[in-house]
Write a protein that holds these residues in place. Structure first.
Motif, PDB file in Angstrom:
ATOM      1  N   TYR A  46       0.827  -1.205   0.000  1.00 27.08           N
ATOM      2  CA  TYR A  46       0.000   0.000   0.000  1.00 27.08           C
ATOM      3  C   TYR A  46       0.863   1.257   0.000  1.00 27.08           C
ATOM      4  O   TYR A  46       0.640   2.186  -0.784  1.00 27.08           O
ATOM      5  CB  TYR A  46      -0.914  -0.016   1.232  1.00 27.08           C
ATOM      6  CG  TYR A  46      -1.725   1.245   1.421  1.00 27.08           C
ATOM      7  CD1 TYR A  46      -2.914   1.441   0.726  1.00 27.08           C
ATOM      8  CD2 TYR A  46      -1.301   2.235   2.303  1.00 27.08           C
ATOM      9  CE1 TYR A  46      -3.661   2.596   0.899  1.00 27.08           C
ATOM     10  CE2 TYR A  46      -2.039   3.395   2.491  1.00 27.08           C
ATOM     11  CZ  TYR A  46      -3.227   3.561   1.787  1.00 27.08           C
ATOM     12  OH  TYR A  46      -3.964   4.721   1.965  1.00 27.08           O
ATOM     13  N   GLY A  47       1.881   1.274   0.861  1.00 26.29           N
ATOM     14  CA  GLY A  47       2.757   2.442   0.941  1.00 26.29           C
ATOM     15  C   GLY A  47       3.551   2.654  -0.338  1.00 26.29           C
ATOM     16  O   GLY A  47       3.745   3.791  -0.778  1.00 26.29           O
ATOM     17  N   LYS A  95       1.183   3.994  -3.038  1.00 23.82           N
ATOM     18  CA  LYS A  95       0.789   5.368  -2.712  1.00 23.82           C
ATOM     19  C   LYS A  95       1.904   6.349  -3.057  1.00 23.82           C
ATOM     20  O   LYS A  95       1.657   7.409  -3.663  1.00 23.82           O
ATOM     21  CB  LYS A  95       0.452   5.449  -1.222  1.00 23.82           C
ATOM     22  CG  LYS A  95      -0.235   6.718  -0.785  1.00 23.82           C
ATOM     23  CD  LYS A  95      -0.604   6.581   0.689  1.00 23.82           C
ATOM     24  CE  LYS A  95      -1.481   7.700   1.165  1.00 23.82           C
ATOM     25  NZ  LYS A  95      -1.871   7.530   2.588  1.00 23.82           N
ATOM     26  N   SER A  96       3.115   6.005  -2.696  1.00 25.59           N
ATOM     27  CA  SER A  96       4.238   6.903  -2.990  1.00 25.59           C
ATOM     28  C   SER A  96       4.429   7.059  -4.488  1.00 25.59           C
ATOM     29  O   SER A  96       4.688   8.166  -4.976  1.00 25.59           O
ATOM     30  CB  SER A  96       5.522   6.366  -2.345  1.00 25.59           C
ATOM     31  OG  SER A  96       5.958   5.180  -2.981  1.00 25.59           O
ATOM     32  N   LEU A 115       2.166   6.611  -7.000  1.00 20.62           N
ATOM     33  CA  LEU A 115       1.073   7.325  -7.650  1.00 20.62           C
ATOM     34  C   LEU A 115       1.198   8.838  -7.447  1.00 20.62           C
ATOM     35  O   LEU A 115       1.025   9.629  -8.386  1.00 20.62           O
ATOM     36  CB  LEU A 115      -0.272   6.831  -7.110  1.00 20.62           C
ATOM     37  CG  LEU A 115      -0.720   5.443  -7.555  1.00 20.62           C
ATOM     38  CD1 LEU A 115      -2.032   5.063  -6.875  1.00 20.62           C
ATOM     39  CD2 LEU A 115      -0.886   5.379  -9.065  1.00 20.62           C
ATOM     40  N   ILE A 116       1.509   9.247  -6.217  1.00 16.68           N
ATOM     41  CA  ILE A 116       1.572  10.681  -5.923  1.00 16.68           C
ATOM     42  C   ILE A 116       2.794  11.315  -6.575  1.00 16.68           C
ATOM     43  O   ILE A 116       2.701  12.385  -7.199  1.00 16.68           O
ATOM     44  CB  ILE A 116       1.575  10.908  -4.402  1.00 16.68           C
ATOM     45  CG1 ILE A 116       0.214  10.493  -3.813  1.00 16.68           C
ATOM     46  CG2 ILE A 116       1.866  12.372  -4.066  1.00 16.68           C
ATOM     47  CD1 ILE A 116       0.128  10.583  -2.305  1.00 16.68           C
ATOM     48  N   TRP A 175       1.990  10.445   1.525  1.00 15.72           N
ATOM     49  CA  TRP A 175       2.679   9.216   1.118  1.00 15.72           C
ATOM     50  C   TRP A 175       3.856   8.888   2.022  1.00 15.72           C
ATOM     51  O   TRP A 175       4.229   7.713   2.159  1.00 15.72           O
ATOM     52  CB  TRP A 175       3.154   9.321  -0.334  1.00 15.72           C
ATOM     53  CG  TRP A 175       4.255  10.304  -0.596  1.00 15.72           C
ATOM     54  CD1 TRP A 175       4.129  11.588  -1.017  1.00 15.72           C
ATOM     55  CD2 TRP A 175       5.662  10.070  -0.478  1.00 15.72           C
ATOM     56  NE1 TRP A 175       5.357  12.184  -1.166  1.00 15.72           N
ATOM     57  CE2 TRP A 175       6.322  11.271  -0.852  1.00 15.72           C
ATOM     58  CE3 TRP A 175       6.435   8.969  -0.107  1.00 15.72           C
ATOM     59  CZ2 TRP A 175       7.700  11.395  -0.838  1.00 15.72           C
ATOM     60  CZ3 TRP A 175       7.818   9.093  -0.097  1.00 15.72           C
ATOM     61  CH2 TRP A 175       8.438  10.290  -0.460  1.00 15.72           C
ATOM     62  N   ASP A 235       3.326   6.458   5.186  1.00 16.83           N
ATOM     63  CA  ASP A 235       3.080   5.068   4.767  1.00 16.83           C
ATOM     64  C   ASP A 235       4.333   4.436   4.174  1.00 16.83           C
ATOM     65  O   ASP A 235       4.458   3.216   4.157  1.00 16.83           O
ATOM     66  CB  ASP A 235       1.946   5.035   3.741  1.00 16.83           C
ATOM     67  CG  ASP A 235       0.588   5.318   4.374  1.00 16.83           C
ATOM     68  OD1 ASP A 235       0.125   4.484   5.174  1.00 16.83           O
ATOM     69  OD2 ASP A 235       0.015   6.379   4.099  1.00 16.83           O
ATOM     70  N   ASN A 284      -5.720  11.077   4.132  1.00 13.78           N
ATOM     71  CA  ASN A 284      -5.555   9.680   3.723  1.00 13.78           C
ATOM     72  C   ASN A 284      -6.887   9.074   3.290  1.00 13.78           C
ATOM     73  O   ASN A 284      -6.943   8.320   2.312  1.00 13.78           O
ATOM     74  CB  ASN A 284      -4.958   8.857   4.871  1.00 13.78           C
ATOM     75  CG  ASN A 284      -3.478   9.115   5.047  1.00 13.78           C
ATOM     76  OD1 ASN A 284      -2.683   8.896   4.139  1.00 13.78           O
ATOM     77  ND2 ASN A 284      -3.100   9.613   6.210  1.00 13.78           N
ATOM     78  N   TYR A 296      -7.630  10.357  -0.095  1.00 15.70           N
ATOM     79  CA  TYR A 296      -6.837   9.634  -1.093  1.00 15.70           C
ATOM     80  C   TYR A 296      -7.452   8.263  -1.375  1.00 15.70           C
ATOM     81  O   TYR A 296      -7.615   7.875  -2.537  1.00 15.70           O
ATOM     82  CB  TYR A 296      -5.404   9.474  -0.591  1.00 15.70           C
ATOM     83  CG  TYR A 296      -4.599   8.430  -1.332  1.00 15.70           C
ATOM     84  CD1 TYR A 296      -3.975   8.727  -2.539  1.00 15.70           C
ATOM     85  CD2 TYR A 296      -4.488   7.127  -0.824  1.00 15.70           C
ATOM     86  CE1 TYR A 296      -3.246   7.768  -3.221  1.00 15.70           C
ATOM     87  CE2 TYR A 296      -3.762   6.158  -1.503  1.00 15.70           C
ATOM     88  CZ  TYR A 296      -3.142   6.477  -2.702  1.00 15.70           C
ATOM     89  OH  TYR A 296      -2.440   5.516  -3.369  1.00 15.70           O
ATOM     90  N   ASP A 297      -7.795   7.528  -0.311  1.00 13.44           N
ATOM     91  CA  ASP A 297      -8.396   6.196  -0.486  1.00 13.44           C
ATOM     92  C   ASP A 297      -9.717   6.287  -1.242  1.00 13.44           C
ATOM     93  O   ASP A 297     -10.018   5.432  -2.093  1.00 13.44           O
ATOM     94  CB  ASP A 297      -8.614   5.531   0.871  1.00 13.44           C
ATOM     95  CG  ASP A 297      -7.301   5.195   1.572  1.00 13.44           C
ATOM     96  OD1 ASP A 297      -6.286   5.037   0.868  1.00 13.44           O
ATOM     97  OD2 ASP A 297      -7.297   5.104   2.814  1.00 13.44           O
ATOM     98  N   LEU A 345      -9.007   7.072  -4.944  1.00 14.50           N
ATOM     99  CA  LEU A 345      -8.447   5.892  -5.611  1.00 14.50           C
ATOM    100  C   LEU A 345      -9.525   4.834  -5.836  1.00 14.50           C
ATOM    101  O   LEU A 345      -9.590   4.221  -6.913  1.00 14.50           O
ATOM    102  CB  LEU A 345      -7.299   5.320  -4.771  1.00 14.50           C
ATOM    103  CG  LEU A 345      -6.426   4.274  -5.454  1.00 14.50           C
ATOM    104  CD1 LEU A 345      -5.721   4.865  -6.665  1.00 14.50           C
ATOM    105  CD2 LEU A 345      -5.406   3.708  -4.468  1.00 14.50           C
TER     106      LEU A 345
END
Length: 777
Positions: A155-156, A159-160, A162-163, A226, A229, A544, A547-548, A551
């Motif tokens: 997940y982390g 997330k990193s 994508l951003i 990001w 995470d 967060n 963001y979730d 997504l």
């Protein structure tokens, strides 16, 4: 410099082979050679006298893209941090990561990241810089997700990526606009045309897009989510990526391009405004965390916000302070991440609620943590480097430029207060981190492992970093004119001289530091009494969750759109593909005057050509109405063989022979697949389906006709046929131009065509053998 940049990537090729000996010698020892060699190579550039170095290597000249490396004071500072901290992190990882781990994966990712970061800080070409920039996102994604069996690691990592990739693509848009306006891809050449960029109608877009890339990479609010995470990565990754290198890539980008943007009030508003907001929010949220690396993550966010704020000021004092704090932050934050890893490694937990009293069992780690946290908090002690740059930050916030914008002036008046407010919470989380872990109530019974001091090898790297804290604090003059002044000059564009000393007298900046310590002590002591404020700020609000939600909505919407056409129907796929081709091609033809019709240079049409064309058209139409599969196959063959006859009429025997072979193979394949073809007598199609079939067939047929005519009549470039006619005899030794083209000038094409035919023949042979085998059984 070229070899130095790509040395880690070259070494990465051999790591999978070297890791086979990891049981005898840890793979990290091989990896350690790369950052050490790079650090030693670039250390020689340190000194009071420094000249910039430019190395240029041609890559894609037609697009003005070259691998151009530019070494000045700013890039030198970052290169030394990347290689120096990289060496310490690698050495630390030797004792942190057991040989049972997938060490080859880890070190390959680490070396790729090292190359990417070196490329970012040394590249002078914007598009090469962008290439390395995205490589940092990809390699950091792999490092963060190294323990891919953990859901939080995956997940982390996602997330990193994508951003930061979103920001990187935005930054690319800004680079494209910059290259169009300045007609160059060199950063230094763009800086020389700063006035042209500032006066451009696209300046607002350029500023926003470039800063978006910087903000996402350096975890500025609201893109900071990001970074916490990403703490699921192994501690060496956190110490490297999130204290000294990757998160500072955005800082570097703003510093490198600030000579272009600094004259705009909006640069100050965006950079300093977002920076001070990130400083305050990061420090405020750090006190809320219970995970050691979580505290350090928000601490990093806050510190990056502080550096970004100073870069936005644009003054000599602020830029020098920013450069100074980049160096200081790498020392104390790198050491603290390593200490957090040691605590986790030796106790089995990073939960500060279960820790306490570890100083009695881990005195060396505790002592190192005291130096790191007190330096981070900016405690006014002469042997702590953090205080020097923190005081310069306060001082520079009191001496800002006058701005033409009321919003900019309002922000400049508020920044000193916000700086103190954020620094107070910096003091609180620093004290919370060190005292909550190493002093206070002992809770050894709640720990998964019996705590003890770490092996000495694991302590060497944080000891070196803490010695850096002390040496910089006691002898800052060693770093002032030799590296810091050069880095600041590279940003400001003029020589920057600053005097570093512990005592500047009773100046406002010193009172601000005292206020931070005083209020910080009060809030630290009373932390449990006011910590309930987090129930209201931020309360249930969470970036967060936003963001979730975004997504999830994107994934659901994508799934719905995909399911509307991906239903397993080959007919639907063909309809969509052909419709798209027809619409796009007709649009392109209309926009480029592709419907031009000129028959003046065409040969006359003869009777044989008309008869062959009529036969082909009749056969093609007949395939629509026949219900017999064999008849349909044979009639379709008439079309192909008719084309062969046309080649014969046009005196192209080679093409005719090729067409005959291909058509024969095609008919044979159809006959071999005879039993698998649909039953034409049972086709039941609605009028809508038939109408769509007619529409697509006519549209595609007309398109091919128009394309053929357009290709003949639209001459965007000089024809190449004259070249072949003139040179076929001399170069190919033949007067049959078509033969010479096929055999000599395009011999590779012909060879691969023959290979394709051979493969098709083998496939047919295999099908025949398979059929005979089944028949025999």
């Amino acid at each position: 410099m070229l070899f130095a940049v790509f040395l880690p990537a070259i070494l990465a090729i051999f790591i999978p082979f070297l890791s086979k000996w990891k049981e005898k010698i840890h793979t990290g020892y091989f990896v350690l050679l790369a950052p050490l060699a790079i650090f030693i190579y670039f250390v020689r550039f340190i000194g009071k006298d420094f000249d910039t170095v430019m190395e240029q290597y041609s890559w894609i000249p037609s697009l003005q893209i070259g691998i151009d490396f530019y070494l000045d004071g700013l890039s030198l500072l970052f290169v030394l941090l990347i290689s120096g901290i990289g060496a310490l992190v690698t050495f630390y990882s030797i004792f942190y990561l057991h040989t049972s781990e997938k060490l080859s994966h880890f070190y390959v990712y680490l070396l790729l990241f090292m190359t990417a970061m070196l490329g970012v800080v040394l590249s002078d070409n914007v598009f090469v810089l962008y290439s390395f920039w995205e490589l940092t996102s990809i390699s950091s994604f792999l490092l963060i997700g190294y323990w891919n069996y953990k859901e939080r690691s995956r997940y982390g990592a996602l997330k990193s990526m994508l951003i930061t990739v979103f920001g990187g693509l935005s930054m690319l848009g800004g680079f494209i606009l910059l290259s169009i306006i300045t007609n160059t891809t060199s950063i230094q050449a763009m800086i020389e045309q700063a006035d042209v960029i500032l006066s451009s109608d696209y300046f607002g877009w350029i500023l926003a897009l470039v800063l978006l890339g910087a903000f996402t990479k350096s975890a500025q609010f609201p893109f900071h989510i990001w970074l916490p995470d990403a703490m699921e990565a192994p501690t060496p990754v956190s110490a490297y990526l999130h204290s000294a290198t990757m998160v500072k890539a955005g800082i570097f980008l703003v510093a490198r391009f600030s000579p272009i943007f600094v004259m705009s009030d909006w640069f100050f508003i965006f950079v300093s405004g977002i920076g001070v907001l990130t400083l305050v929010w990061g420090s405020f949220m750090a006190v809320r965390q219970t995970d050691l690396k979580g505290i350090l993550a928000f601490s990093t966010i806050s510190q990056l916000g502080m550096i970004m704020t100073m870069l936005g000021f644009g003054t000599k004092a602020a830029i020098f302070a920013a450069v100074f704090h980049i160096l200081n932050h790498a020392t104390f934050k790198g050491s603290l991440f390593m200490i957090a890893g040691i605590v986790d490694h030796e106790t089995g937990t990073r939960d500060i609620r279960k820790l306490g009293g570890l100083f009695t069992l881990m005195p060396i780690s505790g002592t190192l943590a005291f130096f790191g946290t007190f330096s981070m908090a900016g405690v006014p002690l002469p042997f702590l480097n953090g205080f020097y740059s923190k005081e310069k930050f306060f001082d520079s916030s009191l001496h800002l430029n006058e701005y033409t914008s009321e919003l900019a002036n309002l922000l400049s008046n508020a920044i000193p207060y916000l700086a103190v407010f954020g620094s107070i919470f910096t003091f609180v989380y620093s004290m919370y981190l060190v005292f909550g872990t190493f002093l206070g109530k002992k809770q050894f019974d709640q720990l998964p492992k019996k705590p003890h001091e770490a092996p000495f090898g694991m302590l060497i790297s944080p000891i070196i970093l803490v010695l850096g804290i002390v040496v910089i604090g006691l002898a800052p003059f060693l770093f002032n004119e030799t590296i810091l002044a050069h880095a600041a000059e590279a940003i400001y564009g003029e020589p920057v001289k600053a005097h570093i000393q512990f005592w500047h007298g009773l100046i406002p900046a010193f009172y601000m530091s005292l206020a931070v310590v005083g209020f910080g002590i009060v809030l630290t002591i009373s932390r449990k009494g006011w910590q309930s404020i987090y129930r209201f700020i931020p309360g249930k609000l969470s970036l967060n969750k936003a963001y979730d939600f975004i997504l999830a909505q994107l994934e659901n919407s994508s799934a719905k759109i995909t399911n509307t056409y991906m239903n397993g129907s080959l007919r639907r796929y063909m309809v969509l593909i052909l419709l798209t081709i027809v619409i796009c091609c007709f649009t392109a033809l209309g926009l480029t005057n592709g419907f031009a019709w000129d028959t003046s240079n065409l040969a006359p049409i003869t009777v044989p050509e008309i008869l062959i064309a009529l036969a082909m058209a009749t056969a093609a139409i007949a395939t629509i109405f026949t219900n017999n599969k064999i008849a349909a196959i044979l009639i379709l063959g008439v079309v192909g063989y008719g084309l062969s006859l046309l080649f014969v009429v046009y005196k192209a025997p080679d093409l005719a022979l090729t067409q005959l072979v291909v058509e024969t193979i095609t008919v044979a394949l159809f006959l071999l697949c005879f039993y698998h073809l649909p039953n034409l007598t049972e086709r039941i199609e609605s009028k809508a389906v038939k109408s769509m079939n007619v529409l697509i067939s006519l549209g595609f047929g007309v398109l091919m006709t128009v394309v053929a005519i357009s290709a003949h009549n639209t001459k965007l470039f000089d024809t190449i046929s004259e070249y072949f006619i003139e040179t076929s005899h001399d170069l190919g030794g033949g007067d049959n131009v078509v033969n010479v083209i096929l055999v000599d000038m395009r011999g590779l094409d012909t060879m691969f065509e023959i290979v394709v035919l051979g493969i098709a023949a083998l496939a047919i042979y295999g099908l025949v053998k398979l059929r005979n085998k089944k028949g025999a059984e």
